[in-house]
Design an enzyme around this catalytic site. Sequence first.
Site, PDB file in Angstrom:
ATOM      1  N   GLY A  92      26.523 -20.165 -34.609  1.00 35.33           N
ATOM      2  CA  GLY A  92      26.833 -21.560 -34.280  1.00 35.33           C
ATOM      3  C   GLY A  92      26.914 -21.776 -32.786  1.00 35.33           C
ATOM      4  O   GLY A  92      26.786 -20.834 -32.002  1.00 35.33           O
ATOM      5  N   GLY A  94      28.467 -21.627 -29.875  1.00 32.72           N
ATOM      6  CA  GLY A  94      29.682 -20.985 -29.387  1.00 32.72           C
ATOM      7  C   GLY A  94      30.050 -21.443 -27.995  1.00 32.72           C
ATOM      8  O   GLY A  94      31.145 -21.149 -27.500  1.00 32.72           O
ATOM      9  N   ARG A  95      29.112 -22.112 -27.340  1.00 29.81           N
ATOM     10  CA  ARG A  95      29.414 -22.598 -25.977  1.00 29.81           C
ATOM     11  C   ARG A  95      28.568 -23.826 -25.671  1.00 29.81           C
ATOM     12  O   ARG A  95      28.208 -24.065 -24.520  1.00 29.81           O
ATOM     13  CB  ARG A  95      29.124 -21.506 -24.962  1.00 29.81           C
ATOM     14  CG  ARG A  95      27.756 -20.861 -25.143  1.00 29.81           C
ATOM     15  CD  ARG A  95      27.457 -19.965 -23.985  1.00 29.81           C
ATOM     16  NE  ARG A  95      26.260 -19.180 -24.253  1.00 29.81           N
ATOM     17  CZ  ARG A  95      25.682 -18.440 -23.347  1.00 29.81           C
ATOM     18  NH1 ARG A  95      26.163 -18.398 -22.132  1.00 29.81           N
ATOM     19  NH2 ARG A  95      24.616 -17.738 -23.646  1.00 29.81           N
ATOM     20  N   LYS A 114      25.417 -26.891 -22.378  1.00 27.06           N
ATOM     21  CA  LYS A 114      25.521 -25.458 -22.686  1.00 27.06           C
ATOM     22  C   LYS A 114      26.387 -24.806 -21.615  1.00 27.06           C
ATOM     23  O   LYS A 114      26.107 -24.956 -20.428  1.00 27.06           O
ATOM     24  CB  LYS A 114      24.122 -24.823 -22.720  1.00 27.06           C
ATOM     25  CG  LYS A 114      24.121 -23.328 -23.031  1.00 27.06           C
ATOM     26  CD  LYS A 114      22.701 -22.848 -23.285  1.00 27.06           C
ATOM     27  CE  LYS A 114      22.640 -21.344 -23.497  1.00 27.06           C
ATOM     28  NZ  LYS A 114      21.255 -20.912 -23.756  1.00 27.06           N
ATOM     29  N   GLY A 127      32.846 -19.030 -24.149  1.00 22.98           N
ATOM     30  CA  GLY A 127      32.400 -20.427 -24.160  1.00 22.98           C
ATOM     31  C   GLY A 127      31.682 -20.866 -22.895  1.00 22.98           C
ATOM     32  O   GLY A 127      31.306 -22.016 -22.757  1.00 22.98           O
ATOM     33  N   ARG A 177      20.686 -29.675 -21.855  1.00 20.60           N
ATOM     34  CA  ARG A 177      19.366 -29.513 -22.478  1.00 20.60           C
ATOM     35  C   ARG A 177      19.038 -30.737 -23.328  1.00 20.60           C
ATOM     36  O   ARG A 177      19.932 -31.366 -23.895  1.00 20.60           O
ATOM     37  CB  ARG A 177      19.351 -28.294 -23.395  1.00 20.60           C
ATOM     38  CG  ARG A 177      19.828 -27.031 -22.749  1.00 20.60           C
ATOM     39  CD  ARG A 177      19.483 -25.829 -23.591  1.00 20.60           C
ATOM     40  NE  ARG A 177      20.280 -25.707 -24.803  1.00 20.60           N
ATOM     41  CZ  ARG A 177      20.208 -24.649 -25.612  1.00 20.60           C
ATOM     42  NH1 ARG A 177      19.371 -23.657 -25.336  1.00 20.60           N
ATOM     43  NH2 ARG A 177      20.969 -24.580 -26.687  1.00 20.60           N
ATOM     44  N   ASP A 257      18.230 -17.344 -35.219  1.00 19.45           N
ATOM     45  CA  ASP A 257      19.071 -18.447 -34.721  1.00 19.45           C
ATOM     46  C   ASP A 257      18.527 -19.037 -33.424  1.00 19.45           C
ATOM     47  O   ASP A 257      19.034 -20.058 -32.952  1.00 19.45           O
ATOM     48  CB  ASP A 257      20.525 -17.975 -34.515  1.00 19.45           C
ATOM     49  CG  ASP A 257      20.616 -16.735 -33.636  1.00 19.45           C
ATOM     50  OD1 ASP A 257      19.989 -15.717 -33.990  1.00 19.45           O
ATOM     51  OD2 ASP A 257      21.288 -16.779 -32.600  1.00 19.45           O
ATOM     52  N   ASN A 258      17.492 -18.415 -32.861  1.00 19.04           N
ATOM     53  CA  ASN A 258      16.866 -18.957 -31.653  1.00 19.04           C
ATOM     54  C   ASN A 258      15.486 -19.550 -31.940  1.00 19.04           C
ATOM     55  O   ASN A 258      14.741 -19.859 -31.012  1.00 19.04           O
ATOM     56  CB  ASN A 258      16.736 -17.866 -30.588  1.00 19.04           C
ATOM     57  CG  ASN A 258      18.090 -17.412 -30.060  1.00 19.04           C
ATOM     58  OD1 ASN A 258      19.073 -18.151 -30.144  1.00 19.04           O
ATOM     59  ND2 ASN A 258      18.158 -16.207 -29.534  1.00 19.04           N
ATOM     60  N   ASP A 267      16.395 -21.654 -26.412  1.00 21.05           N
ATOM     61  CA  ASP A 267      17.370 -20.630 -26.015  1.00 21.05           C
ATOM     62  C   ASP A 267      16.760 -19.590 -25.073  1.00 21.05           C
ATOM     63  O   ASP A 267      16.408 -18.476 -25.466  1.00 21.05           O
ATOM     64  CB  ASP A 267      17.991 -19.938 -27.238  1.00 21.05           C
ATOM     65  CG  ASP A 267      19.140 -20.767 -27.810  1.00 21.05           C
ATOM     66  OD1 ASP A 267      19.297 -21.920 -27.384  1.00 21.05           O
ATOM     67  OD2 ASP A 267      19.862 -20.264 -28.682  1.00 21.05           O
TER      68      ASP A 267
HETATM   69  P1  AMP Z   1      22.362 -16.239 -27.773  1.00 20.56           P
HETATM   70  O1  AMP Z   1      22.109 -14.772 -27.755  1.00 20.56           O
HETATM   71  O2  AMP Z   1      22.670 -16.811 -26.398  1.00 20.56           O
HETATM   72  O3  AMP Z   1      21.327 -17.015 -28.473  1.00 20.56           O
HETATM   73  O4  AMP Z   1      23.743 -16.436 -28.559  1.00 20.56           O
HETATM   74  C1  AMP Z   1      23.983 -15.961 -29.856  1.00 20.56           C
HETATM   75  C2  AMP Z   1      25.274 -16.541 -30.361  1.00 20.56           C
HETATM   76  O5  AMP Z   1      26.360 -16.177 -29.510  1.00 20.56           O
HETATM   77  C3  AMP Z   1      25.312 -18.048 -30.421  1.00 20.56           C
HETATM   78  O6  AMP Z   1      26.096 -18.395 -31.520  1.00 20.56           O
HETATM   79  C4  AMP Z   1      25.978 -18.428 -29.126  1.00 20.56           C
HETATM   80  O7  AMP Z   1      26.595 -19.685 -29.190  1.00 20.56           O
HETATM   81  C5  AMP Z   1      27.000 -17.323 -28.985  1.00 20.56           C
HETATM   82  N1  AMP Z   1      27.368 -17.074 -27.585  1.00 20.56           N
HETATM   83  C6  AMP Z   1      26.614 -16.497 -26.619  1.00 20.56           C
HETATM   84  N2  AMP Z   1      27.286 -16.429 -25.470  1.00 20.56           N
HETATM   85  C7  AMP Z   1      28.502 -16.972 -25.686  1.00 20.56           C
HETATM   86  C8  AMP Z   1      29.669 -17.181 -24.884  1.00 20.56           C
HETATM   87  N3  AMP Z   1      29.710 -16.824 -23.605  1.00 20.56           N
HETATM   88  N4  AMP Z   1      30.720 -17.774 -25.472  1.00 20.56           N
HETATM   89  C9  AMP Z   1      30.699 -18.143 -26.762  1.00 20.56           C
HETATM   90  N5  AMP Z   1      29.647 -17.959 -27.567  1.00 20.56           N
HETATM   91  C10 AMP Z   1      28.562 -17.376 -27.042  1.00 20.56           C
HETATM   92 MG    MG Z   2      20.948 -18.650 -29.243  1.00 20.85          MG
END
Ligand code: AMP
Ligand code: MG
Length: 490
Positions: A92, A94-95, A114, A127, A177, A257-258, A267
Amino acid sequence: MLVDSIHELHVVNPYAELPSAFYTELSPQPLTRPRLLHANPQAAQLLGLTEDALKSKSFLDVFAGNAPLPGGRTLASVYSGHQFGVWAGQLGDGRAHLLGEIQGPSGNWEVQLKGSGLTPYSRMGDGRAVIRSSVREYLASEAMAGLGIPTTRALAIVVGDDPVRRETIERAAIVTRLSPSFVRFGTFEHFIQQPHYLQQLLDYVVDRYYPHLREPRADGKDVHLSLRLLDEVMLRSAQLVADWQTAGFCHGVMNTDNMSILGLTLDYGPYGFMDTFQIGHICNHTDVHGRYAWNAQPSVMHWNLFRLANTFVALGVEADDLRDTLQGFEQYFLDAFHGNLVKKFGWSSWREGDEVLVDDWWRLLHIQQADFTLSFRRLAHALERPEPWLELFNDPDAAAQWLERYRHRIQEDAGPDEERIAAMLAANPLYVLRNHLAEIAIRAAEQDDPSEIETLLTLLRDPYTERAGYESYAGPAPDWAQGLSVSCSS
Ligand code: AMP
Ligand code: MG
């Protein structure tokens, strides 16, 4: 008609009208002492904003996470996904925070922050996003747009004083974005156990982005809506990976998820545009097994589409029908890949025998560690002026032999040379977002200096047009930047 204030925009909230199982409504966490590092007038135009609007206090307030988008409902969306081939369960935003959807002059854009603070989906994360990763996302999405490759867009970067711990302590930033939709394969995967919501998501995506799939098929066959969607997403995703490959681009983290349900590049993390060509190039040094290497991208995309298709079993679709549909991917990919190569090599169509010439091209580049971008770019003039092209290779004799075969192939096509050269220069960029160029812009941005971002955007928006005075932006990395490494940490 453009407006001067974000208060005059037309904002709607269709995603927030989905059931609450799809998201959590909440406010962002603002940055400390936020400053606008850069705003992108091209992206602003998509929303219907003038350049003046970007300078206003209300613009900064909204895109620093300090104020809601007027008329918008702010939320973090939930999705799940497969990461590096393994089911990761719920992920989901997350940030990230979706602020709402703006009805622009020629289409709607969801607006998302973001790096805007904690959400119920933050898991162990803080976050936040750092200046480094935000600048990389900002530049890459606009570079992709300049190349004509489907992508989310970037509107602005706001930086703050908040310290953020990564490998070292860095500073926080928020990148805004834009996308018609941020729905991912993983959004479908999230609802695999809840067919009612899955059906709602399918209807939402089809009604808003693929409405033609509601019409009867030309062949009169009655095909399940999810199969028709799958076929369209396959077509777009095949074109997307073909575009990535022929731009020398590696996404780096092709987790489900990307993967955008609209076939957009989504992403930007440890992505990379290759300098010297390596067939198995890995841009993300945490990807130790090369799951997402340059040459693995088509098969990984296919695998991801299997994960998407698998969710449709929950809607009563026969597994055999899904498998049959999925078989179409390879042809979609080859058509797209060959189509791109035809343009890059200056041909009029793909012919019998081109496979061998092209395979030998990749082999030549790989063995000789030739620069990906310049090898294509200078090929446009190589038949008249071979020297600048030949000097890209360690063994010019081997390159010259390949060039003779290419000369014969061009003669078979027999169009006027000037036309072919112009077409090749319009299909092979001179400027790409090489890692070291991004790095220079990041170092300046960390000193609150946006000038390199500005320069890069100017070049990358129109990467096919050579500009005097920017020679250093069109070449391989200088010594100091050899071996810059990029990780998932962002
Ligand atoms: P990503 O690898 O950036 O596509 O992130 C994968 C998952 O981790 C997604 O659910 C992001 O929202 C979450 N995520 C990545 N970095 C952070 C962060 N610094 N704080 C909170 N959630 C994160
Ligand atoms: Mg992602």
